[in-house]
Scaffold this motif. Structure first.
Motif, mmCIF file in Angstrom:
data_model
loop_
_atom_site.group_PDB
_atom_site.id
_atom_site.type_symbol
_atom_site.label_atom_id
_atom_site.label_comp_id
_atom_site.label_asym_id
_atom_site.label_seq_id
_atom_site.Cartn_x
_atom_site.Cartn_y
_atom_site.Cartn_z
ATOM 1 N N SER A 1 0.798 -1.225 0.000
ATOM 2 C CA SER A 1 0.000 0.000 0.000
ATOM 3 C C SER A 1 0.827 1.270 0.000
ATOM 4 O O SER A 1 0.327 2.330 -0.383
ATOM 5 C CB SER A 1 -0.911 0.013 1.233
ATOM 6 N N GLY A 2 2.047 1.213 0.478
ATOM 7 C CA GLY A 2 2.866 2.409 0.616
ATOM 8 C C GLY A 2 3.090 2.755 2.076
ATOM 9 O O GLY A 2 2.588 2.090 2.986
ATOM 10 N N HIS A 3 3.855 3.815 2.298
ATOM 11 C CA HIS A 3 4.200 4.252 3.646
ATOM 12 C C HIS A 3 3.805 5.713 3.837
ATOM 13 O O HIS A 3 3.884 6.519 2.909
ATOM 14 C CB HIS A 3 5.703 4.108 3.900
ATOM 15 N N PHE A 4 3.420 6.046 5.061
ATOM 16 C CA PHE A 4 3.077 7.413 5.459
ATOM 17 C C PHE A 4 4.277 8.001 6.176
ATOM 18 O O PHE A 4 4.657 7.544 7.254
ATOM 19 C CB PHE A 4 1.854 7.376 6.381
ATOM 20 N N ARG B 1 17.679 14.357 16.456
ATOM 21 C CA ARG B 1 16.854 13.911 15.338
ATOM 22 C C ARG B 1 16.126 12.645 15.753
ATOM 23 O O ARG B 1 16.750 11.627 16.051
ATOM 24 C CB ARG B 1 17.722 13.674 14.101
ATOM 25 N N MET B 2 14.800 12.702 15.751
ATOM 26 C CA MET B 2 13.986 11.619 16.289
ATOM 27 C C MET B 2 13.143 10.967 15.193
ATOM 28 O O MET B 2 12.503 11.658 14.400
ATOM 29 C CB MET B 2 13.072 12.145 17.402
ATOM 30 N N LEU B 3 13.117 9.659 15.186
ATOM 31 C CA LEU B 3 12.308 8.864 14.264
ATOM 32 C C LEU B 3 11.237 8.143 15.070
ATOM 33 O O LEU B 3 11.553 7.377 15.990
ATOM 34 C CB LEU B 3 13.183 7.855 13.524
ATOM 35 N N LEU B 4 9.968 8.396 14.743
ATOM 36 C CA LEU B 4 8.840 7.749 15.415
ATOM 37 C C LEU B 4 8.249 6.721 14.460
ATOM 38 O O LEU B 4 7.908 7.051 13.324
ATOM 39 C CB LEU B 4 7.770 8.775 15.801
ATOM 40 N N ILE B 5 8.102 5.471 14.940
ATOM 41 C CA ILE B 5 7.754 4.368 14.051
ATOM 42 C C ILE B 5 6.447 3.715 14.482
ATOM 43 O O ILE B 5 6.235 3.423 15.666
ATOM 44 C CB ILE B 5 8.879 3.307 14.044
ATOM 45 N N ALA C 1 7.351 7.683 10.664
ATOM 46 C CA ALA C 1 7.308 6.651 9.628
ATOM 47 C C ALA C 1 6.249 5.623 10.008
ATOM 48 O O ALA C 1 6.440 4.853 10.959
ATOM 49 C CB ALA C 1 8.661 5.975 9.471
ATOM 50 N N LEU C 2 5.137 5.633 9.280
ATOM 51 C CA LEU C 2 4.078 4.647 9.478
ATOM 52 C C LEU C 2 4.059 3.755 8.244
ATOM 53 O O LEU C 2 3.615 4.173 7.167
ATOM 54 C CB LEU C 2 2.724 5.325 9.665
ATOM 55 N N THR C 3 4.548 2.544 8.391
ATOM 56 C CA THR C 3 4.587 1.632 7.250
ATOM 57 C C THR C 3 3.207 1.045 7.004
ATOM 58 O O THR C 3 2.398 0.898 7.924
ATOM 59 C CB THR C 3 5.604 0.507 7.472
#
Length: 438
Positions: free
Chosen positions: A94-97, A109-113, A172-174
């Protein structure tokens, strides 16, 4: 390669050494405002969650996942994030948001998954959100739509308190966490690039609770699959074990699996045989989840096929286990052959000093909020997750999301009372990190 995290670890240890056991309620005015905002928006957060859950987004439901992403876009854009939907049609997903917020130069630098997909496809009977006081049932309500709602609640609280302005964040919402597209090099390319950019990664998968106590997650094990094929000399069963006929494919399969069970066990390792078939013919379907076989009691079987998995806590352990399995497979019984092939799915999220330092920072926040100190969850109690793809690049902390019971089942239920403490913890942690220079 992972960037050095000694400064971060040293900072956390210095805080602990200087403060001893921190007193409760040591919150700044902005942090107090964040806590109040999360509480005030409790029903709003549940309303967002209800809308997300009521939209089916099984991994293979492209339109459903895109609909969930469309719901989330205005929520993040209202907070100043630039939203991008990353196409994944190349791997039939479907893709990633992805949502990006640019803050203060030089800040953490923060990555939220998290992820938008669930295990419930449109033909599943379990399709809707039902609230029962302080709990709610629904497909993906814990895994992972509850986590996404908590993430959003934390970011709204930061926005209200003015701490989001300086924060450098990528969300990053896969759209395929439950069954990611192949090859992983394409399906997880953008996530890995974000991990290489980040200093810190926070995973909003479910919060673990043991004996009534919230637990921290600084490690998750890998998920690796294997397929073993053995061969034998087909012939009359009366000749089995003879020099000319050999042991046959099924005995060779049994020998190998028995040796796996006897010789592989070590700490933090599990291994499983999930499917097996053998006879004079044997085959698997394209997905490797269904088998067909033919055979007779008086025929030495010519082929056997088995599929399974194994889970490890580090890349070194993964390589060591693979080599031991290959050595066992190579030690053939008479008149047989065997071949094993591996497919690494999710890599491990190994426990590191940087991860432990992040966890200590979280426990400082617990003390400031008057919450009990969290213990560390045994990694054997957790499955694989997307955060593992970036854990080698950034300090990582998982379990920042929802909690409940029955995930992946028709009674998946979320404890809604977890929203205030999880969202407040996350908002304060991200705000404190954003204020630091890396």
């Amino acid at each position: 390669m992972r960037r050095p995290s000694m400064r971060f670890a040293a900072l956390a240890l210095a805080c602990l050494a200087g403060l001893g056991a921190p007193a409760a309620a040591e919150l700044s005015p902005a942090e107090q405002q964040m806590s109040e905002t999360v509480d005030a928006e409790y029903e709003r957060t549940i309303s967002v969650l209800e809308n997300l859950v009521n939209q089916n987004s099984g991994t293979r439901n492209t339109e459903g996942n895109r609909a969930v992403m469309a719901m989330l876009r205005p929520e993040f854009e209202a907070l100043g994030f630039a939203v991008e939907i990353i196409d994944q049609s190349e791997v039939d997903r479907s893709g990633h948001f992805f949502a990006r917020h640019e803050g203060r130069e030089g800040g953490t630098r923060m990555l939220l998954i998290g992820h938008t997909d669930t295990v419930f496809e449109p033909d599943a009977p379990f399709q809707s959100f039902t609230r029962n006081g302080d709990s709610a049932t629904g497909p993906g309500v814990v895994d992972n739509k509850g986590g996404v709602a908590i993430m959003l609640a934390a970011l709204r609280a930061m926005h209200a308190a003015g701490t989001l302005e300086d924060a450098n964040i990528v969300v990053a919402l896969t759209g395929d966490e439950e069954d990611f597209g192949e090859p992983a090099e394409i399906a997880r390319r953008d996530l890995v690039e974000a991990g290489q950019w980040a200093d810190v990664a926070l995973g909003f998968e479910s919060l673990a609770i043991m004996d009534g106590n919230d637990m921290g997650t600084i490690a998750r094990r890998s998920s690796n699959s294997w397929q073993l094929t053995t061969s034998g000399i087909q012939g009359h069963s009366s000749r089995i074990f003879s020099e000319r006929a050999g042991d046959g494919a099924i005995y060779e399969m049994a020998r190998i699996i028995s040796r796996f069970r006897a010789e592989l066990p070590e700490p933090n390792l599990t291994f499983n045989v999930g499917l097996i078939a053998g006879g004079d013919t044997a085959s698997l379907d394209e997905q490797g989840v269904r088998a067909q076989a033919t055979g007779k009691t008086n025929i030495i079987p010519a082929i056997a096929i088995a599929r399974g998995d194994f889970r490890t806590l580090s890349d070194e352990q993964t390589q060591r286990v693979r080599e031991r399995m290959e050595a066992i497979v190579a030690d053939h019984a008479p008149g047989t052959g065997a071949e094993i092939v591996f497919d690494q799915g999710y890599p491990p999220m190994a426990p590191t000093d940087g991860n432990r330092a992040l966890f200590e920072r979280l426990n400082l926040i617990n003390a400031d909020l008057g919450l009990p100190e969290m213990g560390l969850l045994d990694p054997a109690m957790r499955g694989a997750a997307d955060i593992s793809f970036v854990a080698q690049y950034a300090d990582a902390l998982a379990g920042m999301g929802a909690t409940g019971e029955g995930s992946h089942g028709p009674e998946e239920t979320m404890d809604l009372t977890v929203i205030p403490r999880q969202a407040t913890r996350a908002a304060i942690l991200m705000s404190r990190l954003a204020a630091e220079t890396r």
